[in-house]
Write an enzyme that holds these catalytic residues in place. Structure first.
Site, PDB file in Angstrom:
ATOM      1  N   HIS A 240       0.819  -1.214   0.000  1.00 57.52           N
ATOM      2  CA  HIS A 240       0.000   0.000   0.000  1.00 57.52           C
ATOM      3  C   HIS A 240       0.854   1.265   0.000  1.00 57.52           C
ATOM      4  CE1 HIS A 240      -2.668   2.891   2.369  1.00 57.52           C
ATOM      5  NE2 HIS A 240      -3.356   2.657   1.276  1.00 57.52           N
ATOM      6  N   ARG A 241       0.785   2.028  -1.078  1.00 54.49           N
ATOM      7  CA  ARG A 241       1.662   3.204  -1.288  1.00 54.49           C
ATOM      8  C   ARG A 241       3.126   2.754  -1.227  1.00 54.49           C
ATOM      9  NH1 ARG A 241      -1.409   7.143   3.176  1.00 54.49           N
ATOM     10  NH2 ARG A 241      -3.496   6.333   2.749  1.00 54.49           N
TER      11      ARG A 241
ATOM     12  N   GLU B 114       0.783  -0.402  -4.731  1.00 49.82           N
ATOM     13  CA  GLU B 114      -0.387   0.453  -4.917  1.00 49.82           C
ATOM     14  C   GLU B 114       0.109   1.885  -4.954  1.00 49.82           C
ATOM     15  OE1 GLU B 114      -4.032   2.799  -3.321  1.00 49.82           O
ATOM     16  OE2 GLU B 114      -2.037   2.667  -2.475  1.00 49.82           O
TER      17      GLU B 114
ATOM     18  N   ASP C 205      -1.004   6.227  -5.778  1.00 46.29           N
ATOM     19  CA  ASP C 205      -2.084   7.216  -5.884  1.00 46.29           C
ATOM     20  C   ASP C 205      -1.676   8.260  -6.920  1.00 46.29           C
ATOM     21  OD1 ASP C 205      -3.871   6.460  -3.519  1.00 46.29           O
ATOM     22  OD2 ASP C 205      -1.893   6.604  -2.572  1.00 46.29           O
TER      23      ASP C 205
ATOM     24  N   HIS D 267      -0.510  10.760  -2.119  1.00 49.74           N
ATOM     25  CA  HIS D 267      -1.825  10.375  -1.600  1.00 49.74           C
ATOM     26  C   HIS D 267      -2.730  11.559  -1.275  1.00 49.74           C
ATOM     27  CE1 HIS D 267      -4.782   9.386   1.527  1.00 49.74           C
ATOM     28  NE2 HIS D 267      -4.934   8.280   0.825  1.00 49.74           N
TER      29      HIS D 267
ATOM     30  N   GLU E 229      -4.374   3.770  -8.196  1.00 51.71           N
ATOM     31  CA  GLU E 229      -5.581   4.453  -7.706  1.00 51.71           C
ATOM     32  C   GLU E 229      -5.663   5.842  -8.318  1.00 51.71           C
ATOM     33  OE1 GLU E 229      -6.363   4.907  -3.446  1.00 51.71           O
ATOM     34  OE2 GLU E 229      -7.993   6.291  -3.933  1.00 51.71           O
TER      35      GLU E 229
ATOM     36  N   LYS F 245      -6.736   9.082  -7.608  1.00 50.59           N
ATOM     37  CA  LYS F 245      -7.055   9.753  -6.343  1.00 50.59           C
ATOM     38  C   LYS F 245      -7.703  11.113  -6.610  1.00 50.59           C
ATOM     39  CE  LYS F 245      -6.302   8.728  -2.571  1.00 50.59           C
ATOM     40  NZ  LYS F 245      -7.315   7.973  -1.794  1.00 50.59           N
TER      41      LYS F 245
ATOM     42  N   ASP G 202       0.432  -2.017   4.432  1.00 51.62           N
ATOM     43  CA  ASP G 202       1.635  -1.190   4.594  1.00 51.62           C
ATOM     44  C   ASP G 202       2.856  -2.070   4.879  1.00 51.62           C
ATOM     45  OD1 ASP G 202      -0.087   0.969   4.402  1.00 51.62           O
ATOM     46  OD2 ASP G 202       0.189   1.661   6.478  1.00 51.62           O
TER      47      ASP G 202
HETATM   48  O1  G3P Z   1      -5.781   0.617  -2.099  1.00 55.45           O
HETATM   49  C1  G3P Z   1      -6.741   0.993  -1.188  1.00 55.45           C
HETATM   50  C2  G3P Z   1      -6.447   2.241  -0.421  1.00 55.45           C
HETATM   51  O2  G3P Z   1      -5.324   2.857  -0.958  1.00 55.45           O
HETATM   52  C3  G3P Z   1      -7.557   3.186  -0.373  1.00 55.45           C
HETATM   53  O3  G3P Z   1      -7.390   4.186   0.574  1.00 55.45           O
HETATM   54  O4  G3P Z   1      -6.853   6.423   1.420  1.00 55.45           O
HETATM   55  O5  G3P Z   1      -5.086   4.699   1.351  1.00 55.45           O
HETATM   56  O6  G3P Z   1      -5.894   5.730  -0.748  1.00 55.45           O
HETATM   57  P1  G3P Z   1      -6.255   5.293   0.632  1.00 55.45           P
HETATM   58 CA    CA Z   2      -4.592   4.572  -2.316  1.00 52.82          CA
END
Ligand code: G3P
Ligand code: CA
Length: 277
Positions: A39-40, A66, A68, A81, A140, A142, A265
């Site tokens: 995640h990120r 992942e 954004d 993000h 994503e 965003k 994470d």
């Molecule tokens: O991949 C899912 C997640 O990234 C969604 O929430 O706020 O971390 O972008 P957020």
């Molecule tokens: Ca995200």
């Protein structure tokens, strides 16, 4: 079902290291059934949405990073993000009000620790060029409502690299903005799409049926995941990826729920052995 979903079974073996393949064969003859999504990037260990975090995810053998995607004032697609730079850099202001040069001059690493000083906000192009073919990329979109036309720009970058083709199953696009997911599906019909939500209003059969007309994934926050929901999403022909795992317990919970991918994470909290019963 909208279109061909990501390959499972044999296709997954192609992405396993020899050690992982041997381990999977040795334990039960079964392979893991879920993807590990950083995640990120591996943002528990390195500053989110930076090359340091993405490289760390690669080192940790995550299946996907992942990212954004947003856009600078002068039209460059960038990876960050928040819609402002305040939390993760030494600057202030909205991403959309800063030029790419201004964004690049910010320190996007120090907030996570002095050892990361000098990390930059990456461009979308840089991330595609550096990682495609090495690790999957869950993109994503965003806050796309702030960036009119960003759908076309993202699609163009993918097409320019042949990342929109049916044989490519390591690019996925997702958003909380369902209109954007629909647009992306029209622009890139062969690329898997996901809808993001943390609302149970989106888990009804009616809502899932509608999502399944343009999405391959239903991606909820793990607080609303139940076995019933997972079964329902599968019954509608979609896969389910859930977020954001920040503990081993949460990872185990989602594995027990039999989700298809875990967005975390901490990629090391998601161990293929956890899925072997
Ligand atoms: O991949 C899912 C997640 O990234 C969604 O929430 O706020 O971390 O972008 P957020
Ligand atoms: Ca995200």
């Amino acid at each position: 079902m909208k279109k061909t979903l990501l390959g499972a079974g044999f296709a997954l073996t192609l992405f396993l290291s020899p050690f992982q393949q041997a381990f999977a064969a040795e334990t039960t003859g079964e392979l893991r059934k879920f993807d590990n999504v950083a995640h990120r990037g591996a943002s528990g260990y390195a500053p989110e949405n930076t090359i340091a975090a993405f490289d760390k995810a690669l080192d940790m053998k995550a299946d996907y990073i992942e990212i954004d995607v947003q856009r600078s004032k002068d039209g460059k697609l960038v990876i960050i993000h928040d819609t402002t730079v305040d939390r993760t850099t030494d600057g202030t202001g909205r991403v959309k009000d800063l030029t790419f040069e201004q964004l690049r001059n910010l320190d996007a690493g120090s907030f996570k620790g002095e050892q990361f000083a000098g990390e930059k906000i990456p461009s979308f192009e840089e991330v595609l060029d550096r990682y495609h073919g090495k690790i999957g990329i869950l993109i994503e979109m965003k806050a796309p409502e702030l960036y009119p036309g960003i759908e076309d720009e993202v699609a163009q970058q993918l097409k320019a690299r042949n990342l929109d083709k049916p044989q490519n199953n390591k690019i996925i696009i997702q958003s909380f903005n369902f209109d954007t997911v629909k647009k992306m599906n029209d622009l890139l019909p062969k690329v898997p799409m996901g809808v993001l939500t943390s609302s149970t209003t989106h888990t009804t059969d009616q809502a899932l049926k509608e999502f399944a007309t343009y999405a391959d994934y239903f991606n909820p926050s793990y607080g609303i995941v139940t076995k019933e929901l997972v079964d329902k999403v599968h019954a509608h022909g979609m896969k389910i990826s859930s977020w954001t795992v920040r503990s081993r317990e949460a990872a185990q919970f989602l594995i027990d729920m039999k989700v298809d991918a875990i967005i975390t994470d901490y990629p090391d909290y998601v161990d293929p052995r956890m899925g072997v019963k």
